[in-house]
Design a protein around this motif. Structure first.
Motif, mmCIF file in Angstrom:
data_model
loop_
_atom_site.group_PDB
_atom_site.id
_atom_site.type_symbol
_atom_site.label_atom_id
_atom_site.label_comp_id
_atom_site.label_asym_id
_atom_site.label_seq_id
_atom_site.Cartn_x
_atom_site.Cartn_y
_atom_site.Cartn_z
ATOM 1 N N UNK A 188 1.265 -1.328 0.148
ATOM 2 C CA UNK A 188 -0.184 0.118 0.049
ATOM 3 C C UNK A 188 0.867 0.795 0.301
ATOM 4 N N UNK A 189 1.519 1.052 1.076
ATOM 5 C CA UNK A 189 2.908 2.549 0.620
ATOM 6 C C UNK A 189 3.512 2.850 -0.437
ATOM 7 N N UNK A 190 3.855 1.943 -0.790
ATOM 8 C CA UNK A 190 4.697 1.930 -2.680
ATOM 9 C C UNK A 190 3.758 1.425 -3.441
ATOM 10 N N UNK A 191 2.159 1.590 -3.237
ATOM 11 C CA UNK A 191 1.251 2.289 -4.147
ATOM 12 C C UNK A 191 1.070 3.918 -4.177
ATOM 13 N N UNK A 192 1.788 4.190 -2.586
ATOM 14 C CA UNK A 192 1.450 5.942 -2.260
ATOM 15 C C UNK A 192 2.859 6.638 -2.600
ATOM 16 N N UNK A 193 3.497 5.864 -2.898
ATOM 17 C CA UNK A 193 4.439 6.533 -3.438
ATOM 18 C C UNK A 193 5.487 7.066 -2.008
ATOM 19 N N UNK A 194 4.595 6.538 -0.259
ATOM 20 C CA UNK A 194 5.818 7.230 0.147
ATOM 21 C C UNK A 194 6.787 6.200 0.618
ATOM 22 N N UNK A 195 7.559 6.470 1.254
ATOM 23 C CA UNK A 195 9.003 6.019 1.070
ATOM 24 C C UNK A 195 8.684 6.096 3.031
ATOM 25 N N UNK A 196 8.967 4.826 3.892
ATOM 26 C CA UNK A 196 9.502 4.719 5.270
ATOM 27 C C UNK A 196 10.729 5.497 5.871
ATOM 28 N N UNK A 197 10.657 5.788 7.064
ATOM 29 C CA UNK A 197 12.206 6.122 8.097
ATOM 30 C C UNK A 197 12.932 4.434 7.968
ATOM 31 N N UNK A 198 11.669 3.544 8.630
ATOM 32 C CA UNK A 198 11.982 1.886 8.778
ATOM 33 C C UNK A 198 10.359 1.533 9.110
ATOM 34 N N UNK A 199 10.494 -0.135 8.619
ATOM 35 C CA UNK A 199 9.212 -0.779 8.442
ATOM 36 C C UNK A 199 10.429 -1.758 8.310
ATOM 37 N N UNK A 200 9.359 -2.920 9.878
ATOM 38 C CA UNK A 200 10.226 -3.562 10.567
ATOM 39 C C UNK A 200 9.207 -4.730 10.973
ATOM 40 N N UNK A 201 8.775 -6.121 10.980
ATOM 41 C CA UNK A 201 7.919 -6.630 12.485
ATOM 42 C C UNK A 201 8.503 -6.748 13.599
ATOM 43 N N UNK A 202 8.209 -5.744 14.358
ATOM 44 C CA UNK A 202 8.645 -6.529 15.884
ATOM 45 C C UNK A 202 7.808 -7.085 16.664
ATOM 46 N N UNK A 203 8.612 -6.900 17.973
ATOM 47 C CA UNK A 203 7.815 -7.494 19.194
ATOM 48 C C UNK A 203 6.973 -6.766 20.333
ATOM 49 N N UNK A 204 5.481 -6.307 20.200
ATOM 50 C CA UNK A 204 5.287 -5.179 20.750
ATOM 51 C C UNK A 204 4.813 -6.578 22.257
ATOM 52 N N UNK A 205 4.969 -5.310 23.261
ATOM 53 C CA UNK A 205 4.089 -6.205 24.892
ATOM 54 C C UNK A 205 3.203 -5.631 24.863
ATOM 55 N N UNK A 206 1.971 -7.747 25.675
ATOM 56 C CA UNK A 206 0.835 -6.689 25.255
ATOM 57 C C UNK A 206 0.342 -5.811 26.895
ATOM 58 N N UNK A 207 1.216 -5.883 27.277
ATOM 59 C CA UNK A 207 1.284 -5.376 28.785
ATOM 60 C C UNK A 207 2.400 -5.035 28.652
ATOM 61 N N UNK A 208 2.648 -3.370 29.944
ATOM 62 C CA UNK A 208 3.244 -2.862 29.889
ATOM 63 C C UNK A 208 4.102 -2.855 31.834
ATOM 64 N N UNK A 209 4.460 -3.018 32.570
ATOM 65 C CA UNK A 209 5.556 -2.094 33.958
ATOM 66 C C UNK A 209 5.431 -0.877 33.800
ATOM 67 N N UNK A 210 5.277 0.072 34.698
ATOM 68 C CA UNK A 210 5.707 1.346 35.120
ATOM 69 C C UNK A 210 6.966 1.638 36.176
ATOM 70 N N UNK A 211 7.808 1.494 36.193
ATOM 71 C CA UNK A 211 9.293 1.876 36.801
ATOM 72 C C UNK A 211 8.714 3.391 37.235
ATOM 73 N N UNK A 212 9.259 3.483 38.426
ATOM 74 C CA UNK A 212 10.382 5.118 38.896
ATOM 75 C C UNK A 212 11.185 5.064 37.813
ATOM 76 N N UNK A 213 11.260 6.938 37.799
ATOM 77 C CA UNK A 213 12.325 6.842 36.672
ATOM 78 C C UNK A 213 13.466 6.340 36.870
ATOM 79 N N UNK A 214 14.692 6.592 38.038
ATOM 80 C CA UNK A 214 15.323 5.920 38.354
ATOM 81 C C UNK A 214 15.399 4.459 37.988
ATOM 82 N N UNK A 215 14.617 3.875 38.631
ATOM 83 C CA UNK A 215 14.560 2.189 38.005
ATOM 84 C C UNK A 215 14.590 2.183 36.145
ATOM 85 N N UNK A 216 13.785 2.838 35.764
ATOM 86 C CA UNK A 216 13.114 3.051 34.123
ATOM 87 C C UNK A 216 14.473 3.222 33.571
#
Length: 252
Positions: A188-216
């Motif tokens: 679809x992006x090729x058809x639209x003539x849009x060049x991506x900065x980056x395109x890849x399959x990534x592993x996205x977390x289903x749930x995330x944990x929030x930490x205090x900034x120093x720990x993060x």
């Protein structure tokens, strides 16, 4: 996923300014090599994996002649014999870490990844132990300046191409698709003539944990240590990237 895209786009900006440019080139060359070997030959027109690898190489400003040399080398008799391997473990504070590598020496890579975990308060786990915490998604990063149409119209086109989520951050738009729709969105992006900065399959977390900034920041440091390793292609984690953390990162 908003924090995920914001952190990714900070890395894109930082990566253009510092020593990580050389590492980006190394990653891109390895991606090209694996794509030629496993994806179906040296012609991007008939090898979608290679076409995507070339697009990503352009996204980190790799010169055209360097890309062509990488393809030529990968298709020759003296091509490097890379293989993809993955590692799973925990960092400090219970954060899950998934590391994807491309290597020509598995023993070296195992030793290096185990060392990084153990020296930074983490532990290497068994393969498959954390995979259920992540979902494979197609992720496309597009610079807003490359979009030459009304944003509402553009988003409708993206949805037609399989977009499940669209996030806007500063100068970038990040588009997510189901893993199975990665090729559809590429087309679809090729058809639209849009060049991506980056395109890849990534592993996205289903749930995330929030930490205090120093720990993060400890987790960010650990991720960067992995990313500095020559064999590492991608690192994923399930820590929440908060606005407060992003502000701290941008100060560094």
């Amino acid at each position: 996923m908003a924090g995920h895209s914001k952190w990714a786009n900070i890395k894109h900006r930082k990566g253009a300014q510092d020593k990580k440019r050389a590492k980006q080139f190394t990653r891109a060359i390895k991606e090209i090599s694996v794509a030629v070997k496993e994806g179906g030959g040296p012609d991007p027109e008939t090898n979608p994996a290679l076409r995507n690898a070339v697009s990503n190489a352009k996204g980190v400003n790799m010169p055209k002649d360097t890309i062509e040399r990488a393809i030529k080398k990968a298709s020759g008799a003296e091509a490097d014999n890379y293989e993809a391997v993955t590692f799973e473990g925990y960092g400090p504070h219970g954060i899950a870490i998934f590391v994807e590598c491309t290597t020509d020496n598995t023993n070296r890579t195992v030793a290096s990844v185990r060392s990084i975990f153990s020296k930074n308060g983490g532990s290497l786990g068994t393969n498959g132990s954390l995979e259920f915490l992540f979902d494979k998604k197609g992720v496309f990063v597009i610079e807003k300046e490359n979009i030459q149409m009304n944003m509402e119209e553009f988003e409708l086109e993206l949805i037609e191409g399989g977009a499940t989520s669209i996030e806007k951050e500063d100068d970038f738009i990040t588009v997510y698709t189901e893993f199975t729709d990665f090729g559809l969105m590429n087309s679809k992006l090729e058809e639209m003539g849009i060049e991506t900065k980056n395109s890849e399959v990534q592993r996205i977390p289903l749930n995330t944990l929030e930490l205090p900034v120093e720990n993060a920041k400890q987790i960010i440091d650990l991720v960067e240590k992995f990313e500095d390793d020559d064999d590492v292609q991608n690192v994923y984690h399930n820590m929440e990237i908060t606005d407060e953390l992003v502000e701290e990162i941008e100060k560094d």
